[in-house]
Design a protein around this motif. Structure first.
Motif, PDB file in Angstrom:
ATOM      1  N   HIS A   1       4.335  -3.170 -10.109  1.00 22.26           N
ATOM      2  CA  HIS A   1       5.669  -2.742  -9.673  1.00 22.26           C
ATOM      3  C   HIS A   1       5.840  -2.937  -8.174  1.00 22.26           C
ATOM      4  O   HIS A   1       6.898  -3.381  -7.712  1.00 22.26           O
ATOM      5  N   ALA A   2       4.794  -2.628  -7.401  1.00 19.78           N
ATOM      6  CA  ALA A   2       4.870  -2.817  -5.958  1.00 19.78           C
ATOM      7  C   ALA A   2       5.096  -4.292  -5.629  1.00 19.78           C
ATOM      8  O   ALA A   2       5.859  -4.635  -4.729  1.00 19.78           O
TER       9      ALA A   2
ATOM     10  N   ALA B   1       8.866  -5.005  -6.839  1.00 18.11           N
ATOM     11  CA  ALA B   1       9.947  -4.273  -6.163  1.00 18.11           C
ATOM     12  C   ALA B   1       9.900  -4.425  -4.649  1.00 18.11           C
ATOM     13  O   ALA B   1      10.932  -4.321  -3.989  1.00 18.11           O
TER      14      ALA B   1
ATOM     15  N   ASN C   1       0.828  -1.203   0.000  1.00 23.01           N
ATOM     16  CA  ASN C   1       0.000   0.000   0.000  1.00 23.01           C
ATOM     17  C   ASN C   1       0.862   1.252   0.000  1.00 23.01           C
ATOM     18  O   ASN C   1       0.591   2.217  -0.707  1.00 23.01           O
ATOM     19  N   SER C   2       1.906   1.207   0.826  1.00 26.20           N
ATOM     20  CA  SER C   2       2.796   2.350   0.938  1.00 26.20           C
ATOM     21  C   SER C   2       3.480   2.620  -0.406  1.00 26.20           C
ATOM     22  O   SER C   2       3.538   3.757  -0.864  1.00 26.20           O
ATOM     23  N   ALA C   3       3.972   1.549  -1.027  1.00 23.54           N
ATOM     24  CA  ALA C   3       4.617   1.702  -2.334  1.00 23.54           C
ATOM     25  C   ALA C   3       3.638   2.298  -3.347  1.00 23.54           C
ATOM     26  O   ALA C   3       4.013   3.124  -4.169  1.00 23.54           O
ATOM     27  N   ARG C   4       2.371   1.898  -3.243  1.00 24.40           N
ATOM     28  CA  ARG C   4       1.369   2.406  -4.178  1.00 24.40           C
ATOM     29  C   ARG C   4       1.195   3.912  -4.035  1.00 24.40           C
ATOM     30  O   ARG C   4       1.146   4.628  -5.011  1.00 24.40           O
ATOM     31  N   THR C   5       1.114   4.403  -2.780  1.00 22.02           N
ATOM     32  CA  THR C   5       0.921   5.841  -2.599  1.00 22.02           C
ATOM     33  C   THR C   5       2.183   6.620  -2.953  1.00 22.02           C
ATOM     34  O   THR C   5       2.137   7.819  -3.154  1.00 22.02           O
ATOM     35  N   LEU C   6       3.321   5.924  -3.028  1.00 20.51           N
ATOM     36  CA  LEU C   6       4.566   6.601  -3.403  1.00 20.51           C
ATOM     37  C   LEU C   6       4.749   6.582  -4.913  1.00 20.51           C
ATOM     38  O   LEU C   6       5.770   7.042  -5.417  1.00 20.51           O
ATOM     39  N   GLY C   7       3.828   5.991  -5.647  1.00 20.87           N
ATOM     40  CA  GLY C   7       3.890   6.077  -7.107  1.00 20.87           C
ATOM     41  C   GLY C   7       4.096   4.761  -7.834  1.00 20.87           C
ATOM     42  O   GLY C   7       4.282   4.762  -9.044  1.00 20.87           O
ATOM     43  N   SER C   8       4.104   3.619  -7.113  1.00 17.56           N
ATOM     44  CA  SER C   8       4.282   2.338  -7.789  1.00 17.56           C
ATOM     45  C   SER C   8       2.951   1.819  -8.315  1.00 17.56           C
ATOM     46  O   SER C   8       1.945   1.902  -7.619  1.00 17.56           O
ATOM     47  N   SER C   9       2.963   1.232  -9.510  1.00 17.64           N
ATOM     48  CA  SER C   9       1.779   0.527  -9.978  1.00 17.64           C
ATOM     49  C   SER C   9       1.648  -0.765  -9.178  1.00 17.64           C
ATOM     50  O   SER C   9       2.592  -1.177  -8.509  1.00 17.64           O
TER      51      SER C   9
END
Lengths: 557, 334
Positions: A471-472, A475, A460-468
């Motif tokens: 990608h989340a 990565a 979720n955190s990666a998503r709000t930082l711009g990851s699809s």
């Protein structure tokens, strides 16, 4: 509360499950349906219930069913009798040898059955090490133990193979129990004896039942042990009979009808196992074990603990050690002859001649299987974990092939090969897929708990930082899963290396793998050759053992 | 008036819970979303970030509607309660993560990461692993990482709840300072009213999935629009309106006033502006709360809380409260 994802999010994880679902549908459900439907189809291609009626009215098959259930029940009972006192000893006294004994009892989880058979023959056989030792000790001229190729041999082999499993599961669970409840019982005035029967035992009952049903399942669908140690049609079980009907009698219909019965029994057992497991997981959820001092062992307990150490190592380690020793040390002294033959440095007789091909085949098949199993296992685990509504159903689908014994899986593939003319490339593909279907539930079971430990908040955190979403997953989640992927791969590799039942049932004689050649060598009394091959399998099992006992500590909470 | 900032009208329903919240946050404001646990604060943040699907309504950020935009294209960064620092990356790698996704050059990434670490007072921490950090340090790294994504809106989900009291009050000043320097519109979820009062430009009070009041801290504290808001933010005394002689009995109303508005008279209540008096209140307890004493008194079966600068030696007191400091609400539901 914050575990859900939007519809857009769900799409990615839904797609992730697709490859595994396709493989399961095509390579498990397909062959299985083919097998089961052929129970109702005569050789002329007409619908008929005659095979089913025949199976349930023929006194021979009825005897086989009865024997299968009886031997499984006896083996389970014997395993419980040997295991439970050991579990009591290990969990209620502080015993220094406990970690050693527990480690030993974990070994049977990872040992392939063909190796158990070989170890049993080498150690307990008429000319086995145990008889040699006893003859030398008591200067006897005849081997005192004659247990091979009998009912006794089957029960004993099953017990030796399975009591450590019960002991391991029950002890580990008992050690994790919150002991404050016992403490409370003592302060309320109950004696130790009373407390054990009124408080401790009822809490242990679910794990005892679940481990017993697991062992019953193993003994019910035991194949290699019966095939080699049973010594003929007198002591034959359902699995062996299915194999015999399909491959020797040539009655696919009969084999299929027997499979129907067998699947019903194993499914019922697995349901019982799952249910009892869920009860004890629910009952003891989130209790922090209190580190109360365990009773120091008295002399008697210490002596008994020592006895258990000896028994477990005798039954678990000695057969394995015997295989290694026997591979280099024959009647004529130390020799690497069998390894030279295995590696092709020396001309070898018929079965040994195929050993090198079998080794390379097994390694190649296991490599492909482990890569596929980890790929499918990871994507399926992700889908199970991140899809709220369908997660449970997906997990069930992933575990589905456990309800069907590997002989029956092999039978389905055999029925397919009978209709296809694809040559050996096709046969190897089918072996790989059969191994994959057998290994997938195990890989999933290794990976899922590790996946559950990865908090959804990372993705979720990666998503709000711009990851699809994809990608989340790649990565963030995959790097955190590295350990689980490695142990999943090792597991799949070892299962494929040791797989015997399905391979023997499905493959034509031109396909050789390590366990198949071992079986043929045992059949032609070339034990030393079999031991050389067995030593390689031991090395693989050891790798799994090490991997599973170290992977527990390396997760990101 | 709100075309520069965040305007939300959120609708979503779950098992046994429906969210239907409308509110707005001005550009550059630090707004606190506050309410009892289970009122839908975190769900609101998940809906705005896009991690939960919106069933009805709209989210407008600086004039553009976000409802159909994927999470990673919203430019809304979120600091989670658990911080969610990626355990397989160093502090610097964590902060560089959003820049790497956007394809920022390596040298620029490093420079910006150092700059952000300085902003959150953690210069030189770049090489550490996340498990080597204390709770407060993790929280600040999570904040720096969120800022590194150059968000248009920053969401903070109870960022201090896992920390001890002393660190909390220090870090909330830090968050305020960092907000003022970065100037990013921020929505901050908390259940701690002291935290909300001290940090926020705007309070948005939620209850049962709805926004019940929105305004500055002073507005919400001094002119609460319901008895719930009055008692949720700050302490207060609630009595039936019938204690005022002129009011007719039977009207389902309560009166409410703050403890600091209660005057403590050591002697007789003198003549002064219109007031309500509570003669001979029995002192049940007094506790020293640092700087002053908090008195719990009982008057005709009602509890009245008030403050005194000095300890009270007598067992009864005369209390009064000015009529203009008394608020009236419909019967308290809670």
């Amino acid at each position: 509360m914050s575990r859900g994802r939007s519809k857009v999010e769900g799409a990615f994880y839904r797609r992730l499950a697709l490859p595994a679902l396709c493989v399961i549908a095509l390579f498990f459900l397909g062959p299985l349906l083919l097998t089961l439907s052929s129970a109702f189809v005569t050789e002329e291609g007409r619908f008929s219930l005659s095979a089913i009626v025949e199976v349930f009215s023929n006194p021979y098959t009825l005897r086989v069913m009865r024997f299968t259930l009886t031997q499984a029940a006896l083996s389970t009972l014997a395993s419980l009798l040997v295991a439970l006192p050991g579990s009591y000893l290990l969990s209620s006294y502080s015993i220094r040898l406990r970690p050693v004994i527990l480690a030993l009892t974990a070994i049977p989880f990872v040992i392939p059955s063909i190796l158990v058979v070989l170890g049993f023959v080498i150690f307990f056989g008429n000319n086995g090490y145990l008889n040699l030792l006893l003859m030398r000790l008591f200067s006897l001229s005849e081997p005192p133990l004659r247990i091979l190729y009998s009912y006794k041999a089957i029960i004993l082999a099953h017990t030796f193979y399975n009591f450590p499993i019960i002991m391991n599961l029950v002890t580990t669970y008992a050690l994790s129990l919150d002991r404050r409840q016992e403490a409370a019982s003592y302060t309320l005035g109950a004696s130790k004896r009373r407390t054990f029967f009124a408080v401790t035992l009822p809490r242990l009952l679910p794990v005892i039942i679940s481990s017993a049903s697991l062992v019953f399942l193993f003994c019910y669908s035991s194949f290699a042990i019966i095939l080699v140690l049973g010594g003929g049609p007198r002591y034959t079980t359902m699995e062996v009979e299915i194999y015999r009907q399909a491959r020797m009698v040539g009655s696919a219909q009969g084999a299929a009808a027997l499979s129907l019965f067998s699947i019903a029994v194993t499914s019922a057992l697995l349901v019982a196992y799952n249910r009892s497991q869920r009860t004890h997981a629910r009952q003891e959820a989130q209790s922090q074990p209190l580190l109360l001092q365990r009773r120091p062992a008295k002399a008697l307990a210490r002596a008994l603990a020592l006895l258990y150490t000896i028994i477990t190592s005798l039954f678990v380690l000695a057969p394995i050690a015997s295989v290694i020793v026997r591979s280099v040390y024959g009647p004529s002294g130390f020799s690497l002859k069998w390894y030279r033959q295995l590696l092709g440095f020396e001309r070898a007789s018929s079965h040994m001649g195929t050993a090198l091909a079998a080794l390379t085949n097994s390694l190649a098949i296991a490599l492909v299987v482990s890569i596929l199993a980890v790929g499918l296992g990871t994507s399926l685990a992700a889908s199970i974990q991140r899809r709220r509504r369908f997660g449970g159903a997906l997990e069930l689908v992933g575990m589905l092939s456990m309800t069907v014994s590997s002989v029956i899986i092999g039978l389905g593939y055999f029925l397919i090969t009978a209709r296809l003319k694809g040559g050996s490339a096709m046969s190897y593909l089918l072996v790989v897929m059969a191994h994959l279907i057998i290994a997938l539930p195990f890989t999933l079971r290794v990976m899922l708990p590790q996946y559950r430990k990865i908090l959804p908040v990372y993705a979720n955190s990666a998503r709000t930082l711009g990851s699809s979403a994809s990608h989340a997953f790649v990565a963030i989640e995959l790097p955190l899963l590295k350990g689980a992927m490695v142990s999943g791969a090792i597991f799949a590799f070892a299962i494929s290396m040791g797989e015997f039942n399905a391979t023997l049932t499905l493959a034509s004689s031109t396909i050789v793998t390590l366990p198949i050649v071992m079986y043929r060598l045992i059949g032609s009394y070339n034990y030393q050759g079999a031991c050389a091959l067995g030593t390689i399998l031991i090395a693989v099992s050891l790798a799994v053992f090490v991997a599973t006992s170290t992977s527990k500590g390396t997760t990101h909470a | 008036m709100h075309d520069r900032g965040l305007v939300c009208s959120l609708g979503a329903s779950y098992d046994e819970f429906t969210l239907n919240a409308e509110f707005a946050v001005n550009e550059g404001e630090l707004a606190c979303l506050i309410g009892p646990s289970g009122c839908g604060k975190s769900t609101t943040l998940m809906l705005i970030s896009g991690l939960l699907p919106l069933e009805s309504g709209s989210i407008t950020l600086f004039g553009s509607d976000l409802a159909g935009t994927a999470v990673h294209h919203r430019q809304i960064a979120m600091v989670f309660q658990e911080y969610a620092l990626f355990p397989h990356m160093s502090v610097a790698e964590n902060i560089a993560y959003p820049m790497k996704i956007r394809g920022t050059k390596r040298a620029q990434r490093q420079a910006r990461a150092e700059q952000l670490l300085e902003l959150v007072s953690l210069a030189g921490y770049g090489k550490r692993r996340s498990d080597e950090l204390s709770g407060g340090e993790k929280q600040r790294v999570a904040l720096a990482r969120a800022l590194a994504s150059d968000p248009q809106l920053l969401l903070l989900d109870e960022p201090l709840s896992a920390l001890d009291a002393k660190l909390r009050s220090h870090l909330r000043q830090e968050i305020r300072r960092i907000h003022d320097q970065a100037g990013i519109t921020t929505l901050y979820v908390t259940h701690d009213q002291d935290e909300a009062l001290s940090i926020a430009d705007r309070l948005i009070v939620m209850r049962d999935g709805k926004v019940v009041q929105s305004g500055t801290a002073q507005q919400v504290y001094h002119t609460p629009n319901s008895h719930f808001v009055a008692t949720f933010i700050g302490e207060g005394n609630t009595l039936p309106s019938t204690v005022i002689a002129s009011e007719s009995a039977g009207a389902n109303q309560v009166i409410f006033f703050r403890p600091e508005d209660v005057r403590v008279h050591l002697g007789e209540i003198g003549e002064y502006l219109p007031h309500l008096s509570f003669a001979a209140s029995v002192v049940e307890r007094q506790e020293f709360i640092g700087g002053r004493y908090r008195l719990q008194t009982r008057w005709q079966g009602h509890t009245i809380i008030c403050y005194s600068a000095r300890p009270i030696g007598t067992s009864t007191l005369n209390l009064s409260v000015r009529m203009r400091d008394i608020l009236r609400f419909d019967e308290a539901k809670s």
